[in-house]
Write a protein that holds these residues in place. Structure first.
Motif, mmCIF file in Angstrom:
data_model
loop_
_atom_site.group_PDB
_atom_site.id
_atom_site.type_symbol
_atom_site.label_atom_id
_atom_site.label_comp_id
_atom_site.label_asym_id
_atom_site.label_seq_id
_atom_site.Cartn_x
_atom_site.Cartn_y
_atom_site.Cartn_z
ATOM 1 N N TYR A 133 0.916 -1.050 0.054
ATOM 2 C CA TYR A 133 0.043 -0.011 0.089
ATOM 3 C C TYR A 133 0.899 1.256 0.095
ATOM 4 N N THR A 134 0.712 2.105 -0.975
ATOM 5 C CA THR A 134 1.604 3.292 -1.008
ATOM 6 C C THR A 134 0.669 4.443 -1.739
ATOM 7 N N THR A 135 1.184 5.690 -1.193
ATOM 8 C CA THR A 135 0.864 6.796 -1.945
ATOM 9 C C THR A 135 2.070 7.559 -2.520
ATOM 10 N N ASN A 136 2.245 6.988 -3.661
ATOM 11 C CA ASN A 136 3.625 7.060 -4.622
ATOM 12 C C ASN A 136 3.630 8.347 -5.355
ATOM 13 N N PHE A 137 2.839 9.107 -5.104
ATOM 14 C CA PHE A 137 2.708 10.524 -6.160
ATOM 15 C C PHE A 137 4.054 11.111 -6.084
ATOM 16 N N MET A 138 4.766 11.146 -4.800
ATOM 17 C CA MET A 138 5.988 12.050 -4.843
ATOM 18 C C MET A 138 6.886 11.343 -5.332
ATOM 19 N N ASN A 139 6.898 10.223 -5.735
ATOM 20 C CA ASN A 139 8.265 9.485 -6.489
ATOM 21 C C ASN A 139 8.236 10.049 -7.823
ATOM 22 N N TYR A 140 7.102 10.432 -8.345
ATOM 23 C CA TYR A 140 7.216 11.072 -9.688
ATOM 24 C C TYR A 140 7.289 12.598 -9.702
ATOM 25 N N GLY A 141 7.519 13.277 -8.441
ATOM 26 C CA GLY A 141 7.565 14.515 -8.241
ATOM 27 C C GLY A 141 6.317 15.736 -8.238
ATOM 28 N N PHE A 142 5.252 14.944 -8.435
ATOM 29 C CA PHE A 142 3.937 15.849 -8.283
ATOM 30 C C PHE A 142 3.136 15.458 -6.773
ATOM 31 N N THR A 143 2.660 16.387 -6.640
ATOM 32 C CA THR A 143 1.782 16.420 -5.364
ATOM 33 C C THR A 143 0.588 15.272 -5.277
ATOM 34 N N PRO A 144 0.245 14.720 -4.046
ATOM 35 C CA PRO A 144 -0.867 13.885 -4.173
ATOM 36 C C PRO A 144 -2.318 14.537 -4.711
ATOM 37 N N GLY A 145 -3.048 13.656 -5.394
ATOM 38 C CA GLY A 145 -4.332 13.959 -5.749
ATOM 39 C C GLY A 145 -5.229 13.036 -5.370
ATOM 40 N N MET A 146 -6.414 12.821 -5.993
ATOM 41 C CA MET A 146 -7.615 11.793 -5.784
ATOM 42 C C MET A 146 -8.219 11.901 -4.169
ATOM 43 N N GLY A 147 -8.074 13.176 -3.530
ATOM 44 C CA GLY A 147 -8.461 13.374 -2.075
ATOM 45 C C GLY A 147 -7.424 12.640 -1.201
ATOM 46 N N ALA A 148 -6.359 12.260 -1.606
ATOM 47 C CA ALA A 148 -5.256 11.543 -0.796
ATOM 48 C C ALA A 148 -5.049 12.406 0.535
ATOM 49 N N THR A 149 -4.765 13.896 0.264
ATOM 50 C CA THR A 149 -4.325 14.668 1.174
ATOM 51 C C THR A 149 -5.324 14.923 2.472
ATOM 52 N N TYR A 150 -6.474 14.660 1.985
ATOM 53 C CA TYR A 150 -7.680 14.557 2.960
ATOM 54 C C TYR A 150 -7.920 13.071 3.706
ATOM 55 N N ILE A 151 -8.171 11.986 2.894
ATOM 56 C CA ILE A 151 -8.555 11.000 3.562
ATOM 57 C C ILE A 151 -7.711 10.030 4.289
ATOM 58 N N LEU A 152 -6.200 10.388 4.008
ATOM 59 C CA LEU A 152 -5.268 9.636 4.679
ATOM 60 C C LEU A 152 -5.112 9.998 6.184
ATOM 61 N N PRO A 153 -4.749 11.438 6.159
ATOM 62 C CA PRO A 153 -5.225 12.074 7.638
ATOM 63 C C PRO A 153 -6.381 11.624 8.462
ATOM 64 N N LYS A 154 -7.217 11.746 7.681
ATOM 65 C CA LYS A 154 -8.762 11.391 8.121
ATOM 66 C C LYS A 154 -8.664 9.896 8.775
ATOM 67 N N LYS A 155 -8.313 9.003 8.181
ATOM 68 C CA LYS A 155 -8.386 7.497 8.103
ATOM 69 C C LYS A 155 -7.363 6.974 9.083
#
Length: 255
Positions: A133-155
């Motif tokens: 399980y990974t939120t690998n957005f930043m490996n490509y150099g761009f910031t997370p999308g798909m609501g990841a910046t909200y749902i990860l801290p929330k859950k």
């Protein structure tokens, strides 16, 4: 088990697996459950069917073999670098959140990037010990999308969420379990049994009561999410414009 309702071009299978229980299975084996055009269309069609069918009380959302969902395709990411599209063009991230009935994400396989974020928007989340399980957005150099910046801290809590989002590291389910995440983490061969048992318990309740209570429980999230999505799109406009991002997507995608 159950009756196939529609094969959704064979990449999304909608199946009744018990009274009041509908399973949405993602199985785009060619793309390994990245958000291909076929998988995207199938998911949206499946959730629309669930929304309009009042005999269902609970959804089990799952993948195939060792894959749950793998996020955007390489072509989709390249289009984002060119400014020709946004991840909001197709609202996959909030399908579970906006589904009127409870959704169980039986993440029996790998959840990668937007695919992991999509799973976390379900009402119940089940992970497998063996899967990544990974939120690998930043490996490509761009910031997370798909609501990841909200749902990860929330859950998952702010400390682990910041670590996952900023480092883009890969975690086995058993590692996340050791970090104290609030979800069941089971052997892969036990995930579906657990999900079906949970679904059966939920399906014993009246549909009207389930819909009413879910509306109450997730109402705040439904209200807050659009603002977060706006902010993620703004960050994308900045970060996808960096030349190195396109190079990273070309060379690192799939690693």
């Amino acid at each position: 088990m159950g009756i196939r309702i529609n094969n959704m071009e064979q990449v999304v299978e909608l199946t009744e697996v018990g009274e009041g229980i509908i399973q949405i299975k993602m199985q785009d084996k060619e793309s390994k459950n990245t958000f291909s055009q076929a998988l995207t269309a199938g998911l949206m069609e499946a959730f629309n069917h669930v929304k309009n069918e009042t005999k269902y009380k609970v959804v089990v959302l799952t993948g195939y073999d060792t894959y749950f969902a793998s996020g955007g395709t390489q072509d989709q990411l390249m289009k984002l670098t060119e400014g020709n599209s946004k991840f909001t063009d197709f609202d996959l991230y909030s399908l579970s959140l906006n589904c009127p009935i409870p959704v169980i994400a039986a993440m029996q396989g790998h959840g990668i990037g937007g695919g992991f974020a999509m799973g976390l928007f379900a009402d119940f989340v089940i992970l497998s010990q063996e899967s990544i399980y990974t939120t690998n957005f930043m490996n490509y150099g761009f910031t997370p999308g798909m609501g990841a910046t909200y749902i990860l801290p929330k859950k998952m809590g702010i400390v682990l969420a910041e670590e996952m989002l900023l480092t883009a590291k890969k975690y086995r389910g058993e590692e996340l379990q050791a970090r104290g995440i609030p979800f069941p983490v089971l052997r892969r061969d036990k995930v579906m049994d657990y999900a079906y048992e949970l679904a059966a318990t939920i399906a014993e309740k009246p549909r009207v009561s389930l819909v009413t209570l879910k509306d109450h429980l997730v109402g705040e999230m439904r209200q807050e999410l659009p603002k977060i999505i706006e902010e993620e799109v703004k960050m994308h406009a900045i970060t996808f414009a960096q030349p190195e991002v396109k190079d990273r997507i070309k060379t690192l995608f799939g690693n």
